[in-house]
Design a protein around this motif. Structure first.
Motif, PDB file in Angstrom:
ATOM      1  N   UNK A   1       0.779  -1.231   0.000  1.00  0.00           N
ATOM      2  CA  UNK A   1       0.000   0.000   0.000  1.00  0.00           C
ATOM      3  C   UNK A   1       0.808   1.277   0.000  1.00  0.00           C
ATOM      4  N   UNK A   2       2.123   1.160  -0.192  1.00  0.00           N
ATOM      5  CA  UNK A   2       2.996   2.330  -0.062  1.00  0.00           C
ATOM      6  C   UNK A   2       3.704   2.716  -1.356  1.00  0.00           C
ATOM      7  N   UNK A   3       3.332   2.088  -2.480  1.00  0.00           N
ATOM      8  CA  UNK A   3       4.038   2.297  -3.746  1.00  0.00           C
ATOM      9  C   UNK A   3       3.150   3.043  -4.738  1.00  0.00           C
ATOM     10  N   UNK A   4       3.730   4.015  -5.417  1.00  0.00           N
ATOM     11  CA  UNK A   4       3.031   4.725  -6.489  1.00  0.00           C
ATOM     12  C   UNK A   4       3.915   4.789  -7.721  1.00  0.00           C
ATOM     13  N   UNK A   5       3.299   4.845  -8.888  1.00  0.00           N
ATOM     14  CA  UNK A   5       4.039   4.896 -10.150  1.00  0.00           C
ATOM     15  C   UNK A   5       3.222   5.636 -11.199  1.00  0.00           C
ATOM     16  N   UNK A   6       3.879   6.159 -12.227  1.00  0.00           N
ATOM     17  CA  UNK A   6       3.137   6.834 -13.299  1.00  0.00           C
ATOM     18  C   UNK A   6       2.432   5.829 -14.198  1.00  0.00           C
ATOM     19  N   UNK A   7       1.413   6.294 -14.875  1.00  0.00           N
ATOM     20  CA  UNK A   7       0.661   5.450 -15.802  1.00  0.00           C
ATOM     21  C   UNK A   7       1.180   5.612 -17.230  1.00  0.00           C
ATOM     22  N   UNK A   8       1.321   4.530 -17.979  1.00  0.00           N
ATOM     23  CA  UNK A   8       1.710   4.634 -19.394  1.00  0.00           C
ATOM     24  C   UNK A   8       0.718   5.418 -20.242  1.00  0.00           C
ATOM     25  N   UNK A   9      -0.507   5.595 -19.729  1.00  0.00           N
ATOM     26  CA  UNK A   9      -1.475   6.394 -20.462  1.00  0.00           C
ATOM     27  C   UNK A   9      -1.151   7.882 -20.382  1.00  0.00           C
TER      28      UNK A   9
ATOM     29  N   UNK B   1       6.901   6.097 -18.815  1.00  0.00           N
ATOM     30  CA  UNK B   1       6.276   5.019 -18.050  1.00  0.00           C
ATOM     31  C   UNK B   1       5.951   3.818 -18.938  1.00  0.00           C
ATOM     32  N   UNK B   2       5.553   4.073 -20.177  1.00  0.00           N
ATOM     33  CA  UNK B   2       5.283   2.962 -21.095  1.00  0.00           C
ATOM     34  C   UNK B   2       6.576   2.231 -21.425  1.00  0.00           C
ATOM     35  N   UNK B   3       7.626   2.964 -21.734  1.00  0.00           N
ATOM     36  CA  UNK B   3       8.910   2.329 -22.026  1.00  0.00           C
ATOM     37  C   UNK B   3       9.388   1.529 -20.821  1.00  0.00           C
ATOM     38  N   UNK B   4       9.188   2.074 -19.627  1.00  0.00           N
ATOM     39  CA  UNK B   4       9.606   1.374 -18.415  1.00  0.00           C
ATOM     40  C   UNK B   4       8.853   0.052 -18.263  1.00  0.00           C
TER      41      UNK B   4
ATOM     42  N   UNK C   1      -1.147   3.231  -9.824  1.00  0.00           N
ATOM     43  CA  UNK C   1      -0.556   3.808 -11.031  1.00  0.00           C
ATOM     44  C   UNK C   1      -1.497   4.880 -11.556  1.00  0.00           C
ATOM     45  N   UNK C   2      -1.019   6.118 -11.567  1.00  0.00           N
ATOM     46  CA  UNK C   2      -1.885   7.212 -11.996  1.00  0.00           C
ATOM     47  C   UNK C   2      -1.050   8.434 -12.344  1.00  0.00           C
ATOM     48  N   UNK C   3      -1.444   9.152 -13.401  1.00  0.00           N
ATOM     49  CA  UNK C   3      -0.796  10.398 -13.756  1.00  0.00           C
ATOM     50  C   UNK C   3       0.628  10.212 -14.245  1.00  0.00           C
ATOM     51  N   UNK C   4       1.420  11.279 -14.109  1.00  0.00           N
ATOM     52  CA  UNK C   4       2.788  11.259 -14.598  1.00  0.00           C
ATOM     53  C   UNK C   4       3.811  11.214 -13.481  1.00  0.00           C
ATOM     54  N   UNK C   5       5.071  11.433 -13.842  1.00  0.00           N
ATOM     55  CA  UNK C   5       6.160  11.351 -12.878  1.00  0.00           C
ATOM     56  C   UNK C   5       6.085  12.443 -11.815  1.00  0.00           C
ATOM     57  N   UNK C   6       5.583  13.602 -12.187  1.00  0.00           N
ATOM     58  CA  UNK C   6       5.474  14.690 -11.216  1.00  0.00           C
ATOM     59  C   UNK C   6       4.583  14.340 -10.044  1.00  0.00           C
ATOM     60  N   UNK C   7       3.502  13.623 -10.304  1.00  0.00           N
ATOM     61  CA  UNK C   7       2.593  13.221  -9.234  1.00  0.00           C
ATOM     62  C   UNK C   7       3.263  12.222  -8.293  1.00  0.00           C
ATOM     63  N   UNK C   8       4.097  11.344  -8.861  1.00  0.00           N
ATOM     64  CA  UNK C   8       4.835  10.381  -8.035  1.00  0.00           C
ATOM     65  C   UNK C   8       5.806  11.124  -7.123  1.00  0.00           C
TER      66      UNK C   8
ATOM     67  N   UNK D   1      -3.060  -1.346 -18.230  1.00  0.00           N
ATOM     68  CA  UNK D   1      -4.321  -0.770 -17.786  1.00  0.00           C
ATOM     69  C   UNK D   1      -5.241  -1.820 -17.183  1.00  0.00           C
ATOM     70  N   UNK D   2      -5.272  -2.996 -17.763  1.00  0.00           N
ATOM     71  CA  UNK D   2      -6.109  -4.067 -17.234  1.00  0.00           C
ATOM     72  C   UNK D   2      -5.638  -4.515 -15.855  1.00  0.00           C
ATOM     73  N   UNK D   3      -4.338  -4.615 -15.688  1.00  0.00           N
ATOM     74  CA  UNK D   3      -3.795  -5.030 -14.387  1.00  0.00           C
ATOM     75  C   UNK D   3      -4.160  -4.039 -13.289  1.00  0.00           C
ATOM     76  N   UNK D   4      -4.035  -2.738 -13.599  1.00  0.00           N
ATOM     77  CA  UNK D   4      -4.252  -1.719 -12.579  1.00  0.00           C
ATOM     78  C   UNK D   4      -5.663  -1.116 -12.601  1.00  0.00           C
ATOM     79  N   UNK D   5      -6.514  -1.617 -13.491  1.00  0.00           N
ATOM     80  CA  UNK D   5      -7.883  -1.131 -13.540  1.00  0.00           C
ATOM     81  C   UNK D   5      -8.000   0.301 -13.988  1.00  0.00           C
ATOM     82  N   UNK D   6      -7.126   0.695 -14.917  1.00  0.00           N
ATOM     83  CA  UNK D   6      -7.122   2.073 -15.422  1.00  0.00           C
ATOM     84  C   UNK D   6      -7.987   2.141 -16.668  1.00  0.00           C
ATOM     85  N   UNK D   7      -8.837   3.151 -16.717  1.00  0.00           N
ATOM     86  CA  UNK D   7      -9.674   3.359 -17.897  1.00  0.00           C
ATOM     87  C   UNK D   7      -9.079   4.482 -18.737  1.00  0.00           C
ATOM     88  N   UNK D   8      -8.884   4.216 -20.047  1.00  0.00           N
ATOM     89  CA  UNK D   8      -8.294   5.219 -20.918  1.00  0.00           C
ATOM     90  C   UNK D   8      -9.253   6.318 -21.310  1.00  0.00           C
TER      91      UNK D   8
END
Length: 327
Positions: free
Chosen positions: A153-161, A166-169, A194-201, A320-327
Motif C-alpha cells: 500500500x505504499x508504492x506509487x508509479x506513473x501510468x503509461x497512459x 512510463x510505457x517504455x519502463x 498507477x496514476x498520472x505522470x512522474x510529477x505526481x509520483x 491498464x487491465x492489471x491496474x484497472x485504469x480506464x483510458x
C-alpha cells in the motif's frame, strides 16, 4: 522569451498557432519540463542570435495528440520534436513523417543512441528507478523490494497512459525474465497504484503520502539537492531508459534552422546544458551531474524500439487491465 510560453499556449487555445508560427524561425514541440525547454532554447539562441524560436511543452502523449491533429488537418506547425522516447519517433519514421539528417555530431555518440538513417538522435539518458522517502522503514535496492509486504500500500508509479517514459519502463521490465508482467500483477496485489505522470509520483513520495515511487531519475535527485527528504536508487536488476530523442519533421518550413538545432543538441555545448540541468549526457566523454554514480555503475536494460512499437497498444492495455485504469 520568458513570457513566450504562456502567450503561445493562449494562441493554441484560440486556434491561431499556425499564423503565429509563420513568423518564427523555428518551432519546437517538446516534452521537457518548462525550465529545461527554456534553457535549451536559450542556449541555442546564444549561439544563433537573431533567430526567433517558439516552443510548446506538454507530456509526450499530449504533444503527439496535438501534432497528429495538425497533420490530419494538413498544417503541422512544429519543425523539431524533442520528446521522451525513440518508439514514438520510430513510428513517425515508418509513417514517412520525419526528415533524415546525418548530423556530423553523431560521431561522438554510441551507434545505439541514434537512428542509423539519421531520422532521430538521443540527447540524454533518463532512467527510471526507485525513489523513497527517507522516513520509509525499508531502503529498497531492487525492483523486487516493491512487491514485498513491507511496501504494501505504499508504492506509487506513473501510468503509461500519461507518460511515454512510463510505457517504455513497463515494456522494459516486462521483457526481463525475472520480472515480466507477473511483477506488475504482484505490485497491484500489494496495493501499488498507477496514476498520472512522474510529477505526481515525486509529490506523493516527497510529501510522505507514499513511501516508495517509480520515477525518472532527475526529479528526485533535483529535489534531494534542494533538501527534500528523498533518495533515489538504481535497482540491482537494472533500469529502463528513455533518451529524449530529437527529430526534424518532414513538413518543416525551416529545415536549415532545424538542422542547426539538432547539431546544437548533440554538440558539447548542448550536452553540457543537459548536464547542468541534471541529466545523464548521451555524448561520450562528458561527466555526469553531481549525485549520479559513475556511468559504468548504471545498468541500462535493453529495449528494441521497433518491437516495442509493434506491441505498444497491447502493452498499454495489459498495464491498464492489471491496474484497472480506464483510458
Amino acid at each position: 522569451m520568458k513570457n513566450l510560453l504562456s502567450a503561445f499556449t493562449a494562441l493554441v487555445a484560440f486556434g491561431m498557432i499556425a499564423g503565429a508560427a509563420e513568423a518564427a524561425d523555428l518551432v519546437l514541440y517538446t516534452s521537457q519540463p518548462n525550465e529545461d525547454a527554456q534553457a535549451t532554447v536559450d542556449g541555442f539562441k546564444a549561439l544563433n542570435p537573431g533567430l526567433d524560436v517558439q516552443w510548446v511543452r506538454d507530456g509526450t502523449p499530449q504533444i503527439m495528440a496535438k501534432l497528429n491533429a495538425e497533420i490530419q488537418a494538413g498544417n503541422p506547425v512544429a519543425d523539431v520534436l524533442l520528446i521522451a522516447d525513440t518508439v514514438t519517433l520510430e513510428r513517425m519514421k515508418q509513417a514517412g513523417q520525419l526528415l533524415a539528417y546525418k548530423s556530423p555530431e553523431a560521431a561522438n555518440f554510441d551507434a545505439a543512441l541514434y537512428d542509423a538513417d539519421g531520422y532521430y538522435y538521443s540527447t540524454k539518458l533518463i532512467t527510471t528507478g526507485i525513489m523513497y522517502n527517507t522516513q520509509a522503514a525499508m531502503k529498497p535496492t531492487s525492483w523486487a523490494d516493491l512487491a514485498k509486504p513491507e511496501a504494501k500500500g505504499l508504492v506509487t508509479m506513473p501510468s503509461p497512459l500519461a507518460s511515454g517514459a512510463a510505457l517504455i519502463h513497463a515494456q522494459t521490465l516486462a521483457g526481463v525474465s525475472s520480472l515480466g508482467w507477473d511483477y506488475y500483477k504482484n505490485l497491484k496485489a500489494n496495493g501499488a497504484v498507477a496514476s498520472g505522470g512522474n510529477g505526481a509520483v515525486l509529490k506523493a513520495v516527497a510529501s510522505g503520502e507514499k513511501a516508495y515511487g517509480v520515477v525518472v531519475d532527475y526529479m528526485p535527485l533535483r529535489e534531494k539537492a534542494k533538501g527534500a527528504p528523498v533518495e533515489f536508487v538504481f535497482p540491482t536488476e537494472g533500469v529502463s531508459a528513455v533518451t529524449e530523442p530529437a527529430a526534424i519533421l518532414a513538413s518543416t518550413k525551416h529545415a536549415d534552422n532545424a538542422r542547426k538545432f539538432i547539431d546544437y543538441l548533440l554538440s558539447e555545448n548542448g550536452q553540457k546544458i543537459a548536464v547542468k540541468l541534471g541529466y545523464i549526457p548521451a555524448r561520450k566523454g562528458i561527466d555526469l551531474p553531481a549525485g549520479y554514480p559513475v556511468r559504468d555503475q548504471i545498468k541500462v536494460l535493453p529495449i528494441n524500439a521497433p518491437e516495442a512499437l509493434k506491441s505498444s497498444e497491447k502493452d498499454v492495455k495489459t498495464f491498464a487491465d492489471i491496474f484497472g485504469i480506464k483510458g
